[in-house]
Write a protein that holds these residues in place. Structure first.
Motif, PDB file in Angstrom:
ATOM      1  N   TRP A  30      -1.439   6.295   0.105  1.00  0.00           N
ATOM      2  CA  TRP A  30      -1.768   5.713   1.414  1.00  0.00           C
ATOM      3  C   TRP A  30      -2.943   4.747   1.353  1.00  0.00           C
ATOM      4  O   TRP A  30      -3.120   3.924   2.244  1.00  0.00           O
ATOM      5  N   VAL A  31      -3.751   4.808   0.303  1.00  0.00           N
ATOM      6  CA  VAL A  31      -4.768   3.772   0.097  1.00  0.00           C
ATOM      7  C   VAL A  31      -4.139   2.548  -0.551  1.00  0.00           C
ATOM      8  O   VAL A  31      -4.520   1.406  -0.268  1.00  0.00           O
ATOM      9  N   SER A  32      -3.148   2.780  -1.416  1.00  0.00           N
ATOM     10  CA  SER A  32      -2.492   1.683  -2.124  1.00  0.00           C
ATOM     11  C   SER A  32      -1.682   0.794  -1.188  1.00  0.00           C
ATOM     12  O   SER A  32      -1.636  -0.428  -1.377  1.00  0.00           O
ATOM     13  N   ILE A  33      -1.032   1.386  -0.197  1.00  0.00           N
ATOM     14  CA  ILE A  33      -0.096   0.630   0.653  1.00  0.00           C
ATOM     15  C   ILE A  33      -0.757  -0.550   1.376  1.00  0.00           C
ATOM     16  O   ILE A  33      -0.253  -1.671   1.297  1.00  0.00           O
ATOM     17  N   PRO A  34      -1.882  -0.359   2.115  1.00  0.00           N
ATOM     18  CA  PRO A  34      -2.472  -1.532   2.789  1.00  0.00           C
ATOM     19  C   PRO A  34      -2.976  -2.592   1.821  1.00  0.00           C
ATOM     20  O   PRO A  34      -2.916  -3.788   2.122  1.00  0.00           O
ATOM     21  N   ALA A  35      -3.469  -2.162   0.643  1.00  0.00           N
ATOM     22  CA  ALA A  35      -3.904  -3.151  -0.354  1.00  0.00           C
ATOM     23  C   ALA A  35      -2.724  -3.992  -0.810  1.00  0.00           C
ATOM     24  O   ALA A  35      -2.836  -5.226  -0.967  1.00  0.00           O
ATOM     25  N   LEU A  36      -1.574  -3.349  -1.006  1.00  0.00           N
ATOM     26  CA  LEU A  36      -0.388  -4.088  -1.436  1.00  0.00           C
ATOM     27  C   LEU A  36       0.144  -4.980  -0.322  1.00  0.00           C
ATOM     28  O   LEU A  36       0.616  -6.099  -0.577  1.00  0.00           O
ATOM     29  N   ALA A  37       0.064  -4.513   0.920  1.00  0.00           N
ATOM     30  CA  ALA A  37       0.506  -5.334   2.058  1.00  0.00           C
ATOM     31  C   ALA A  37      -0.310  -6.621   2.146  1.00  0.00           C
ATOM     32  O   ALA A  37       0.226  -7.707   2.404  1.00  0.00           O
ATOM     33  N   LEU A  38      -1.618  -6.524   1.945  1.00  0.00           N
ATOM     34  CA  LEU A  38      -2.468  -7.713   1.957  1.00  0.00           C
ATOM     35  C   LEU A  38      -2.122  -8.642   0.798  1.00  0.00           C
ATOM     36  O   LEU A  38      -2.153  -9.871   0.944  1.00  0.00           O
TER      37      LEU A  38
END
Length: 462
Positions: A30-38
């Protein structure tokens, strides 16, 4: 939520997974997902920016604009080849932190460059290449998350990471047209560009991501973990280049993800050039949204029914959707607003199906990759628990490297599709030739999936 180095990690052990592994894995996911979205948002930023450059006073040709949409994918795909092997070398937490922070370079650079119509095209090319940093991040992100989950949860976990990460494309294509219509940063915005439709702050297309990138960078540093027992050098990972699975799956992933990212980059310009519709930019973001939302479903379907079976039918749908889009393209003999409107509606519907199928295929192909390498290693291991644990670890390292490398090859679709469409338009005035080529490619993917993975007595059933 504190970040740490985890010395021992064995998600294939049900007791370990239930007692402590699942909580840690989900936190990192769940920390990885927003970083990947950006990363995806910055990677595909030029797909929207180029549409507004003429109104801002930039005098670039249509071919130059297509180059700006294609170059981020070319750079991102090439970087993925190296990023695919980075996580076992430097650690997932440090990789995600540094990779996310690197997005500041293109975001700030674009915000400054688009304020001056005299900015040389060569400098825009540099910024387009820098946006490729966002594309490269995907390979490391997927490899990292694959380490945290057992093979039975790979489709789910990788589908969520990539699918929700892909939402960055749709979110960007929806958000950027809104933020450039207002001075959202007040005095920090700079002067607007005067257009026939009113003032425009095109610089906000880059600046809007800066605070989000800073927040995500901090979250990665303080909220993720490094897995010490997944440390591996290049030599250990390079064994995937000798595996037949690696090359076969690269071809299939080029068909699924290459289509998703390539059409995400080219559809705004394609729709506007073929139909001259003022509302084109209000609708094209729906395609990437559909593909992103359905990727986790594709992973779940692959977990349930088998990745090869799902992938086979995905390519059948993609071939049919591309053929439908071809039939809806305007021709010299077509005239009249009603007919053109009907063709436009069918064109968008066909691409909606194409995005939906590619999203499902993105999830199912990654499920195939993550299971093939682990299964092959486990099949060769003896029955001793220590030997099977070692085989599972070696298979996970190979699968992660293959996931990253396949994502690199797949990302080249983001370059070839816009360039194919642009070349087809420049030579013939229509995108028909490009679509015919894409249909032929999907037919080859159908044949390969059936022969190698999905038919009865296939060499590598999965």
């Amino acid at each position: 939520m504190s970040a740490s180095i985890i010395r021992q990690w064995n998600p294939e052990d049900p007791v370990f997974w239930k007692r402590q592994g699942e909580v840690v894995a989900r936190r990192n996911l769940w920390v990885s997902i927003p970083a990947l979205a950006l990363s995806f948002a910055v990677w595909m930023l030029w797909s929207v920016v180029v549409v507004h450059l003429p109104a801002a006073g930039f005098r670039y040709s249509t071919n130059q604009l297509f180059w700006l949409t294609a170059l981020p994918a070319l750079c991102g795909a090439t970087l993925r080849i190296f990023y695919a092997f980075a996580v076992p070398v430097i650690g997932g937490r440090r990789f995600t932190t540094l990779a996310t922070a690197s997005l500041l370079l293109p975001a700030v650079g674009i915000g400054l460059a688009v304020q001056d119509p005299s900015t040389p095209f060569e400098w825009m090319v540099v910024l387009a290449l820098l946006c490729g940093l966002g594309g490269g991040n995907f390979a490391g992100s997927m490899a990292n998350i694959s380490y945290f989950f057992p093979s039975t949860r790979q489709g789910y976990a990788l589908g969520l990471n990539a699918g929700l990460g892909h939402l960055g494309v749709a979110g960007m294509q929806l958000l950027v047209p809104l933020v450039i219509s207002a001075g959202v940063f007040g005095v920090f915005d700079g002067p607007p560009q005067s257009t026939a439709q009113g003032p425009m702050w095109l610089q906000n297309a880059g600046f809007i991501w800066v605070p989000l990138i800073l927040a995500s960078t901090a979250a990665a540093w303080f909220g993720m973990d490094d897995l010490a027992d997944r440390h591996a050098g290049m030599a250990e990972q390079a064994v995937v280049f000798t595996r037949r699975h690696n090359w076969l799956m690269c071809w299939l992933y080029l068909g699924t993800f290459g289509s998703f990212i390539g059409f995400s980059a080219s559809l705004p310009m394609l729709a506007q050039s073929q139909y001259q519709r003022a509302d084109a930019m209000h609708l094209v973001w729906l395609g990437p949204l559909i593909g992103a939302v359905l990727r986790p479903l594709g992973g779940w379907m692959a977990d349930r029914w088998g990745g090869a079976r799902v992938t086979f039918w995905v390519f059948v749908l993609m071939a049919l959707a591309a053929a439908a889009a071809l039939l809806c393209l305007p021709t010299a003999s077509v005239s009249g607003r009603a007919v053109a409107s009907s063709g436009y509606t069918g064109f968008l519907a066909a691409f909606g199906l194409l995005f939906a199928a590619s999203g499902l295929g993105n999830g199912s192909t990654f499920r195939m990759i993550s299971s093939l390498f682990v299964a092959e290693r486990m099949k060769k291991a003896d029955e001793l628990p220590s030997a099977r644990a070692q085989a599972a670890r070696e298979g996970a390292v190979e699968a992660a490297a293959a996931l990253g490398f396949a994502s690199a090859i797949g990302a080249y679709g983001g370059f070839f599709i816009p360039k194919s469409v642009g070349s087809s338009l420049a030579i013939t005035g229509s995108a028909s030739a490009a679509l015919v080529m894409f249909i032929g490619f999907y037919l080859s993917c159908i044949a390969l999936t059936w022969w190698a993975y999905s038919r009865r007595n296939a060499p590598y059933p999965c």
